[in-house]
Design a protein around this motif. Sequence first.
Motif, short mmCIF file in Angstrom:
data_model
loop_
_atom_site.label_atom_id
_atom_site.label_comp_id
_atom_site.label_asym_id
_atom_site.label_seq_id
_atom_site.Cartn_x
_atom_site.Cartn_y
_atom_site.Cartn_z
N ASP A 174 10.75 11.15 4.48
CA ASP A 174 10.31 10.61 5.54
C ASP A 174 10.55 9.38 6.07
OD1 ASP A 174 8.43 9.72 7.28
OD2 ASP A 174 6.51 10.08 6.21
N ASN A 175 11.28 9.39 7.18
CA ASN A 175 11.92 8.32 7.88
C ASN A 175 10.97 7.08 8.10
OD1 ASN A 175 14.64 8.94 7.77
ND2 ASN A 175 14.35 10.31 9.83
N TRP A 176 9.68 7.35 8.44
CA TRP A 176 8.63 6.45 8.68
C TRP A 176 8.43 5.66 7.40
CZ3 TRP A 176 4.06 5.50 6.62
CH2 TRP A 176 3.27 4.60 7.19
N ILE A 177 8.24 6.04 6.37
CA ILE A 177 8.08 5.14 5.04
C ILE A 177 8.97 4.13 5.09
CG2 ILE A 177 9.51 6.79 3.52
CD1 ILE A 177 5.86 4.73 3.05
N ARG A 178 10.47 4.61 5.63
CA ARG A 178 11.67 3.59 5.32
C ARG A 178 11.31 2.10 6.43
NH1 ARG A 178 15.70 5.85 2.33
NH2 ARG A 178 15.29 8.05 2.06
N SER A 179 10.69 2.57 7.51
CA SER A 179 10.37 1.60 8.26
C SER A 179 9.48 0.46 7.88
CB SER A 179 9.86 2.18 9.63
OG SER A 179 8.59 2.67 9.57
N ARG A 180 8.70 0.69 6.75
CA ARG A 180 7.73 -0.31 6.42
C ARG A 180 8.44 -1.29 5.77
NH1 ARG A 180 4.02 0.95 9.42
NH2 ARG A 180 2.68 -0.50 8.13
N ALA A 181 7.55 -2.61 5.80
CA ALA A 181 8.17 -3.82 5.26
C ALA A 181 8.32 -3.86 3.80
CB ALA A 181 7.33 -5.02 5.56
N VAL A 182 9.39 -3.89 3.11
CA VAL A 182 9.69 -3.77 1.65
C VAL A 182 9.34 -5.27 1.24
CG1 VAL A 182 11.47 -3.66 0.18
CG2 VAL A 182 11.60 -2.43 1.97
N ILE A 183 8.48 -5.16 0.19
CA ILE A 183 7.95 -6.14 -0.82
C ILE A 183 8.76 -6.58 -1.81
CG2 ILE A 183 6.11 -7.32 -1.81
CD1 ILE A 183 5.82 -7.02 1.16
N VAL B 76 10.37 1.79 -4.45
CA VAL B 76 10.24 0.65 -3.32
C VAL B 76 8.95 0.43 -3.12
CG1 VAL B 76 11.07 -0.17 -0.98
CG2 VAL B 76 12.54 0.96 -2.38
N PHE B 77 8.33 -1.00 -3.08
CA PHE B 77 6.98 -1.08 -2.66
C PHE B 77 7.07 -1.78 -1.42
CE2 PHE B 77 7.27 -0.64 -7.25
CZ PHE B 77 6.07 0.14 -7.63
N ALA B 78 6.14 -1.13 -0.46
CA ALA B 78 6.20 -1.71 0.86
C ALA B 78 4.75 -1.75 1.43
CB ALA B 78 6.93 -0.83 1.73
N ILE C 99 0.84 -1.50 -0.14
CA ILE C 99 -0.20 0.00 -0.02
C ILE C 99 1.00 1.07 -0.04
CG2 ILE C 99 -2.05 -0.94 1.05
CD1 ILE C 99 -0.91 -0.10 3.72
N TYR C 100 2.30 1.20 -0.20
CA TYR C 100 3.14 2.31 -0.21
C TYR C 100 4.24 2.03 -1.31
CZ TYR C 100 1.23 3.04 4.53
OH TYR C 100 0.51 3.12 5.75
N PHE C 101 4.65 3.20 -2.03
CA PHE C 101 5.72 2.94 -2.88
C PHE C 101 6.34 4.46 -2.58
CE2 PHE C 101 2.49 5.01 -5.42
CZ PHE C 101 3.24 6.11 -5.86
N TYR C 102 7.72 4.48 -2.73
CA TYR C 102 8.68 5.55 -2.43
C TYR C 102 9.93 5.58 -3.30
CZ TYR C 102 10.99 2.96 1.01
OH TYR C 102 11.77 2.00 2.06
N ASN C 103 10.63 6.40 -3.58
CA ASN C 103 11.90 6.45 -4.02
C ASN C 103 12.89 6.73 -3.05
OD1 ASN C 103 14.39 7.38 -5.33
ND2 ASN C 103 13.39 8.05 -7.26
N PRO C 104 13.62 5.79 -2.69
CA PRO C 104 14.68 5.85 -1.47
C PRO C 104 15.80 6.88 -1.52
CG PRO C 104 15.03 3.71 -2.76
CD PRO C 104 13.92 4.51 -3.46
N LYS C 105 15.96 7.47 -2.97
CA LYS C 105 16.98 8.55 -2.97
C LYS C 105 16.28 9.78 -2.90
CE LYS C 105 19.78 6.24 -6.85
NZ LYS C 105 20.14 6.15 -7.94
N THR C 106 15.08 10.02 -2.78
CA THR C 106 14.34 11.39 -2.58
C THR C 106 13.61 11.26 -1.38
OG1 THR C 106 12.87 10.88 -4.00
CG2 THR C 106 14.62 11.78 -5.05
N ALA C 107 13.26 10.29 -0.73
CA ALA C 107 12.27 10.02 0.46
C ALA C 107 12.94 10.83 1.45
CB ALA C 107 12.02 8.76 0.59
#
Length: 237
Positions: free
Chosen positions: A218-227, A234-236, A208-216
């Motif tokens: 928000d540290n919270w989004i990086r805590s989500r389980a990566v699929i 990155v889809f998480a 239910i999430y996706f983000y670009n790790p180079k530009t994100a």
Amino acid sequence: MKHSYMKSMVVACLATLSFIGFNATATAATNYKVVKGDSLWKLGERYSVTIDDIKKLNNRQGDMIYIGETLAIPSKTKVLAAETTEPSTAAPANTAKPEPKPEAKPAEQETPAVSISASEKDLLARLVEAEAKGESYEGKVGVATVVLNRVDSPKFPDTVTGVIKQVVGKAYAFSPVQNGSINKPASEDSKKAVEQALTRKDRLDDSIYFYNPKTATDNWIRSRAVIKTIDHHVFAK
């Protein structure tokens, strides 16, 4: 003279009718309003017509149908002309009916597991274009899949429009809505990606999430389980 003339006319007519027959096909149509769960294959089965018949009558190329639209469903009735029973000196024709060939059952068409309106499909395609422009086709399908997974999740609005235009805090959940880039038309690849995502073949483990790790940022989004990682996203969950 009059009786002789009439007799000649009758004989001529009978001779002509003994050789002439015709058949015509009259085609009628039934208007049908599409409901959830319908597909061209199911409608063809229900009305005993082929998918091609329905597509030709409605001037369609693809196999997608949408809830609420009205389709014309063909129904064919053959009308045969009567033939005369005048005797003929010609050799009798073979009147045995040929054995009917078993009709091949049409392959079931790939139909969407989720039905959305045409306007929502366009909105989703424009979001995919804005979020994944320059990404691979698989990456575009992934972005569309996240939106549809959110629609299914109790944590988010239950419509495509609601998910895309959701406000989180003081901003929209998706930056293209915030900056207006979602208003640009979608490419053919993005439109096809939406169609693919609607079949729900690969739900990316309900990401239910996706983000670009180079530009994100928000540290919270990086805590989500990566699929899965596709291209720059990155889809998480």
